[in-house]
Design an enzyme around this catalytic site. Structure first.
Site, PDB file in Angstrom:
ATOM      1  N   PRO A  46      43.355   0.947 -34.120  1.00  0.00           N
ATOM      2  CA  PRO A  46      41.148   1.425 -34.147  1.00  0.00           C
ATOM      3  C   PRO A  46      41.040   0.740 -33.438  1.00  0.00           C
ATOM      4  CG  PRO A  46      42.645   0.115 -35.812  1.00  0.00           C
ATOM      5  CD  PRO A  46      44.093   0.057 -35.350  1.00  0.00           C
ATOM      6  N   ASP A  85      38.611   0.295 -37.002  1.00  0.00           N
ATOM      7  CA  ASP A  85      38.673  -1.366 -37.491  1.00  0.00           C
ATOM      8  C   ASP A  85      37.415  -1.210 -38.181  1.00  0.00           C
ATOM      9  OD1 ASP A  85      39.389  -3.429 -38.408  1.00  0.00           O
ATOM     10  OD2 ASP A  85      40.093  -4.366 -36.456  1.00  0.00           O
ATOM     11  N   TRP A 519      42.505  -9.321 -38.901  1.00  0.00           N
ATOM     12  CA  TRP A 519      43.431  -9.236 -37.457  1.00  0.00           C
ATOM     13  C   TRP A 519      44.334  -8.580 -38.668  1.00  0.00           C
ATOM     14  CZ3 TRP A 519      43.552  -7.380 -32.660  1.00  0.00           C
ATOM     15  CH2 TRP A 519      42.034  -8.524 -31.781  1.00  0.00           C
ATOM     16  N   GLN A 554      45.450  -6.498 -26.755  1.00  0.00           N
ATOM     17  CA  GLN A 554      46.500  -6.228 -27.834  1.00  0.00           C
ATOM     18  C   GLN A 554      47.175  -7.218 -27.837  1.00  0.00           C
ATOM     19  OE1 GLN A 554      44.520  -5.609 -29.958  1.00  0.00           O
ATOM     20  NE2 GLN A 554      42.528  -5.465 -29.056  1.00  0.00           N
ATOM     21  N   TRP A 558      46.935  -7.116 -31.184  1.00  0.00           N
ATOM     22  CA  TRP A 558      47.542  -5.940 -32.532  1.00  0.00           C
ATOM     23  C   TRP A 558      48.811  -6.012 -32.718  1.00  0.00           C
ATOM     24  CZ3 TRP A 558      48.451   0.255 -32.164  1.00  0.00           C
ATOM     25  CH2 TRP A 558      48.606   0.439 -33.780  1.00  0.00           C
ATOM     26  N   LYS A 591      34.916  -7.567 -14.911  1.00  0.00           N
ATOM     27  CA  LYS A 591      34.713  -7.717 -16.004  1.00  0.00           C
ATOM     28  C   LYS A 591      33.630  -6.308 -15.997  1.00  0.00           C
ATOM     29  CE  LYS A 591      35.523  -9.562 -20.440  1.00  0.00           C
ATOM     30  NZ  LYS A 591      36.244 -10.448 -20.773  1.00  0.00           N
ATOM     31  N   LYS A 594      27.480  -6.046 -19.775  1.00  0.00           N
ATOM     32  CA  LYS A 594      25.479  -6.402 -20.074  1.00  0.00           C
ATOM     33  C   LYS A 594      25.035  -6.522 -18.959  1.00  0.00           C
ATOM     34  CE  LYS A 594      25.053  -3.687 -23.574  1.00  0.00           C
ATOM     35  NZ  LYS A 594      25.344  -4.775 -25.295  1.00  0.00           N
TER      36      LYS A 594
END
Length: 1061
Positions: A46, A85, A519, A554, A558, A591, A594
């Site tokens: 999610p 999520d 989590w 993850q 997750w 990466k 912004k």
RNA sequence: GGGCCCGUAGCAUAGCCCGGUGGUGCGCCCGGCUGAUAACCGGGAGGUCAUGUGUUCGAAUCACAUCGGGCCCA
């Protein structure tokens, strides 16, 4: 079939396809179609409801969609509910910002109820926005009914899981050190800590040894504010520590420092002189007592007896002694428990010192650093600054502190072995994601602090009795209703907080105020998405998940949280296979962020290039598990490839439509019977493309089964560009132009149709829109309505001919070589050549060139193409001396030999040397024996012959003109120019014209007139055509007249549209 | 400080597992084609395979170290 726009209009196509899917409910129909197929249970990781998706999120969903579409085409009943999520600090922080809050007090003043409502609305709104963005990507998951972590049913799953943990003895309340965010005033999980460089004090402090004036233990720390909580000093049992008498500014002190570090410490403290007057091992140091240098300022410190303890984690750095504050550090805490040290923590939830800290009271810990430094006075041996990695709250970016508090834990450390066993059973893509990366992470597993002192989250369903202290874990909403006797209108805070449960002791149980670590929410996704525990049927038939895929971050997220929760609740891993994918980076490999201003959004890519282009780009650009460097040039290139696909598809349409072509079908549904029945008798190029597309299907099938999405998509792109566009379409163009009934044409239609249909099937998971649009136009009435309802094609061995594919490779290599040779000979392709000769190295090449000879002739525009093994008699060889070898061999005579070689019969010499013999040059006295290595041979080509190497041979093209060839060349030039003029006049392909040509050169004029007048007439669809010498005759009035210079010959060409015939 | 991954022409990549003349696409230069045409195709130039050391007859490929990038951890 309809004609289609002349260039690939991605946005238009995609909009109309998505519109179609929506109107026809195609996704639902596809699911219905496979309802009885084997189940394939996928769990969507999610995304957090931030309200916008970035390139990485888009890539993630595209990978999922591509693989799931593939499984559906294979007939699987794919269960794939989207998920969101929706709880947690990130949303709280955003809502706090919107409301202008800065602390928990603001929230409490505002009211938890209204605050929760804001969070709920925020999450729900973002969820809808994101679903629209995902749908725009062509992603087919159940977006109408996604699982949502804030739904009561989902919350129940978390509750149920906690109850299971309690039953298994895995739930524990403990007073422990946890990561703490002072801004959010809550514990945070290891997984929520982000590290980056931070500048901090680096200080050396003297702790006075008890009972001895002027004697100190020297420690080093970067967190002065933890000194008020100091209770001990740790030394390594095996290190040697020195008792140093050191002199600074005339004053003498006694310092204890690890022996190897004495000099460096004293240098930092600017001591002028020192001598070592004793040594002790760490073990011997153990038990020494000291007092805090802050005992006057911090009353708490007066009550503590400080001592030296040993610890293995002490390293030979700084002073070799570590200041221990069990309330402010993980290692310290463990040591404190072992040594039975007092665990003190004079810091409140917002990071301010409590009254226990005396003069530091109410100061924020970081602000206390300079005060502590000041107050240390002469105890501060040295003070500097250091830049080191420091943890931060991953949402509000505040530096974290360690704080000893009472929290709820899942005893994950006890499950390590079990989890490691489970990891081994899972299939990992790539293999090392599981065997190395995930495995290593689990080995480090610590107990999981699941409680948070916040608001927007799943309330921890533990009720405790205020009188007897007993606790009870509630597993479902119904259980809560029964226990409390009150209907639960919302399982969130603050509503559940109000419910009380009578205790067996007669007292009343209240809920603990904590909520779950967010989590934990997603950790239960694999059963929550199946409606468990409210219903168990789906769980029984589907669980565990067949497949999940998420980014490499993850691993600790997750992949781990699910494994932990599932191991506790069900004793096994909740997934059978896992694909770990990489990160989307900018073109420099950085990466996207912004602050760097290098963010590329999926929207802007879609807007300028289209969704399918984006999909194919991200899927083909890199292996799923490698990071993806986003590059606009690459995206544009992909657009070009898609345009070629579009061209290949639209090219035959006008002809097919003109001929009323409809592919041969059985019962109204198209099948491959026509091709299958004739495969062996198809013309070679048709058989070849059929074979190629089956080879493609075979490869794509294999690649997809290994999650090699990049290989599969590159194979598809390669097929479209190389095989279909650059080769097959070129070979069959002329057959398309045949008029009337022509079996070759029909067979070309059928072949191309078959090829496109097969290609569409295997490409549809990657580029679902364009393939749908093409399919919708190509399908016949009885066919399934969507390309996504077709059956996957695995590549039929019966429809493959590997020898032919290999022979065609040879021919393609020949084609490149002949073009190359022509270019060297400056003979344009329009001009025919007499002969191409291939000198082949193997019989296979000879066989390929002769069996596919018509293709070779056609491509080379040659009257004759032939292949010979060994030599071609028209090639001569010229011997060239190798002076480096001749010098040593012939000494002073070398120059003489050189001249002899240059004038020798190269052909004879070469055949002798090739046969392994030597070659005699000169006569009598001046007779020399030449051996291999002393000469090299250069080709001597006849005039007009040019060569180029090909795979397994050399191609020779004779570009010399004969009158016959020349006439055709001029004729082709004239035809081409008439065609161009037709185009300028906007004539349709079928329109007829009248035309005239005036050619100034009498020889050329005659040649063209005699042998090519009628040929030209036919090609340009002229009802009348005359060739004139010299000036154009007066009186011919044409709509268009143009002067041309054709290879130095001046011509005037003129034409008009003929009146209706 | 540790774990895992990555580093190949201006850019993006294949090859690496299993050592044997580094391919491809974009861009650039030159050319072709002209009934897919504001499309398409061919050719050419362009590489210390991040760096160093080792193993080997031979290293982009194997090993070790260093540097740079990414993700994760302490």
């Amino acid at each position: 079939m309809k004609e289609v726009s002349s260039s690939y209009q991605a946005l238009e196509i995609e909009d109309s396809v998505q519109q179609y899917w929506k109107e026809e409910n195609t996704y639902e129909k596809v699911k219905e179609l496979h309802r009885d197929g084997d189940d394939f249970f996928f769990v969507d990781g999610p995304p957090y409801t931030t309200g916008h998706i970035h390139l990485g999120t888009a890539w993630n969903k595209i990978i999922k969609d591509c693989l799931l579409r593939y499984h559906r085409l294979c007939g699987k009943n794919v269960i794939a509910r989207a998920g969101y999520d929706m709880h947690g600090l990130p949303i709280e922080v955003r809502v706090e910002q919107m409301l202008g809050f800065s602390s928990k007090k603001d929230i409490e003043r505002f009211g938890i109820g209204p605050f929760i409502e804001r969070c709920r609305t925020f999450a729900a709104t973002n969820k809808d926005i994101m679903s629209e963005q995902f749908k725009r990507l062509g992603v087919w998951l159940d977006f109408d009914d996604p699982y949502q972590t804030m739904h009561p049913g989902y919350i129940e799953a978390a509750w149920w899981t906690l109850k299971r943990a309690d039953e298994e003895g895995m739930l524990e309340r403990g007073f422990r050190v946890v990561n703490w965010c002072p801004r959010c005033a809550t514990a945070i999980a290891d997984a929520e800590v982000e590290y980056w460089d931070e500048r901090d004090p680096s200080i050396f402090v003297k702790f006075p040894v008890e009972g001895v004036d002027g004697e100190y233990l020297v420690i080093w720390t970067t967190t002065p504010w933890t000194l008020p909580a100091n209770v001990a000093v740790a030394v390594h049992p095996d290190f040697l520590y020195a008792r140093v008498e050191a002199v600074r500014d005339g004053k003498k002190e006694v310092l204890w420092i690890a022996e190897d570090l004495v000099e460096s410490v004293l240098r930092k403290g600017r001591y002028q002189d020192f001598s070592i007057t004793g040594k002790r091992s760490g073990k011997e140091m153990c038990g020494m007592t000291f007092h805090s240098p802050l005992r006057e300022q911090v009353p708490l410190q007066k009550e503590i007896s400080h001592r030296v303890v040993t610890a293995d984690f002490v390293t030979m750095e700084n002073t070799g002694m570590v200041h221990i504050a069990p309330g402010h550090g993980w290692d310290d805490y463990l040591l404190g428990c072992r040594e039975n040290l007092p665990i003190i923590c004079p810091v409140d939830i917002q990071g301010h010192f409590t009254g226990e800290a005396g003069m530091l009271s109410s100061l924020f810990v970081k602000d206390a650093d300079p005060v502590v430094l000041q107050e240390l006075g002469h105890h501060l041996l040295a003070s500097d600054q250091v830049v080191h990695r420091y943890g931060h709250c991953w949402r509000c970016k505040t530096p974290i502190i360690y704080r000893a508090t009472s929290q709820w834990f899942l005893k994950a450390s006890l499950l390590k072995e079990r989890m490691l066993e489970e990891v081994k059973k899972v299939t990992w893509y790539p293999e090392w994601a599981g065997s190395a990366r995930f495995y290593d992470w689990i080995k480090e597993a610590r107990d999981w602090c699941i409680s948070r002192q916040r608001y927007w989250g799943i309330p921890i369903p533990i009720w405790t009795c205020s009188s007897c202290g007993k606790h009870r874990v509630i597993g479902t909403i119904r259980e809560l209703e029964e226990a409390s006797g009150v209907p639960v209108q919302d399982p969130h805070r603050p509503w559940v907080d109000q419910l009380t449960i009578p205790c067996s002791c007669g007292g009343s149980m209240l809920r603990v105020e904590d909520i779950f670590d967010v989590w934990f929410d997603s950790a239960v996704a694999s059963w929550a998405t199946l409606g468990f525990p409210a219903r168990a049927d789906a769980l029984e038939s589907l669980w565990p998940a067949d497949f999940i895929t998420e980014g490499q971050d993850q691993t600790r997220g997750w992949f781990y949280s699910q494994l932990g929760a599932s191991t506790i609740a069900f004793g096994r891993a909740p997934y059978r296979s896992v694909l770990m994918h990489g990160f989307a980076l900018d073109a420099e490999g950085r990466k996207m962020s912004k602050s760097l201003g290098n963010v590329v959004t999926p929207e802007e890519v879609i807007k300028s290039q289209g969704v399918d282009v984006l999909r194919l780009y991200v899927l083909s650009q890199s292996a799923p598990w490698d990071d993806l460097r986003f590059n606009w040039d690459g995206v544009k290139n992909m657009h070009r490839a898609m345009n070629i696909l579009w061209n290949v598809y639209r090219f035959p349409l006008p002809y097919m439509i003109l001929d009323g072509f409809s592919p041969r079908s059985g019962d109204g549904t198209w099948n491959d019977e026509f091709i299958r029945g004739r495969f062996s008798s198809l013309s070679p190029e048709d058989r070849w493309i059929v074979s190629r597309v089956n080879t493609l299907a075979l490869q794509v099938t294999g690649d997809l089964s290994e999650c090699q999405l990049h290989r599969a998509s590159r194979a598809i792109i390669g097929f479209i560009l190389e095989d279909l566009s650059r080769w097959y379409v070129q070979l069959v163009r002329e057959r398309m132009w045949l008029e009337g009934e022509a079996p070759e044409k029909t067979q070309a239609y059928e072949t191309l149709y078959y090829t496109l249909r097969t290609l569409l099937t295997v490409a549809s998971p990657f580029i679902p829109h364009i393939t749908e649009a093409m399919y919708r136009n190509l399908q016949i009435p009885g066919d399934p309505e969507s390309v996504h309802m077709l059956q996957w094609c695995t590549g039929d061995p019966v429809l493959r001919d590997e020898n032919l594919e290999s022979a065609m490779d040879t021919v393609r290599s020949f084609d490149e070589a002949q073009a190359n040779a022509r270019q060297a000979g400056k003979r344009k392709l329009r001009w025919p050549v007499r002969e191409c000769v291939v000198v082949a190295e193997t019989p296979n090449v000879v066989e390929a060139i002769s069996s596919l000879n018509h293709i070779c002739r056609d491509r080379a525009n040659a009257r004759v193409v032939r292949a010979v093994c060994g030599t071609w008699e028209r090639i001569g060889w010229r011997a060239e001396p190798v002076m480096k070898a001749l010098g040593p061999a012939f000494g002073k005579k070398a120059p003489l030999v050189k001249d002899l070689i240059l004038n020798a019969d190269g052909n004879a010499m070469k055949s002798a040397l090739d046969a392994g013999e030597t070659f005699i040059l000169g006569q009598g006295e001046g007779c020399f024996e030449i051996s291999p290595g002393q000469v090299t041979f250069a080709q001597q080509l006849p005039e007009g012959v040019f060569s180029a190497p090909m795979q397994g041979g050399i191609v020779y093209v004779d570009v010399a003109l004969t009158p016959d060839l020349e006439a055709e060349g001029y004729a082709r030039e004239i035809i081409r120019r008439f065609q161009e003029m037709r185009r300028q006049m906007d004539l349709k392909v079928e329109d007829f014209i009248t035309a005239d040509a005036c050619i100034k050169d009498p020889r050329v004029c005659k040649a063209v007139e005699e042998s090519w007048r009628e040929g030209i007439m036919e090609e340009i669809r002229a009802v009348s055509f005359e060739v004139h010498g010299g000036e154009c005759p007066a009186g011919t009035h044409h709509a268009v007249e143009k002067e041309w210079d054709v290879e130095g010959i001046a011509m005037t060409l003129s034409l008009s549209r003929a009146s209706q015939q």
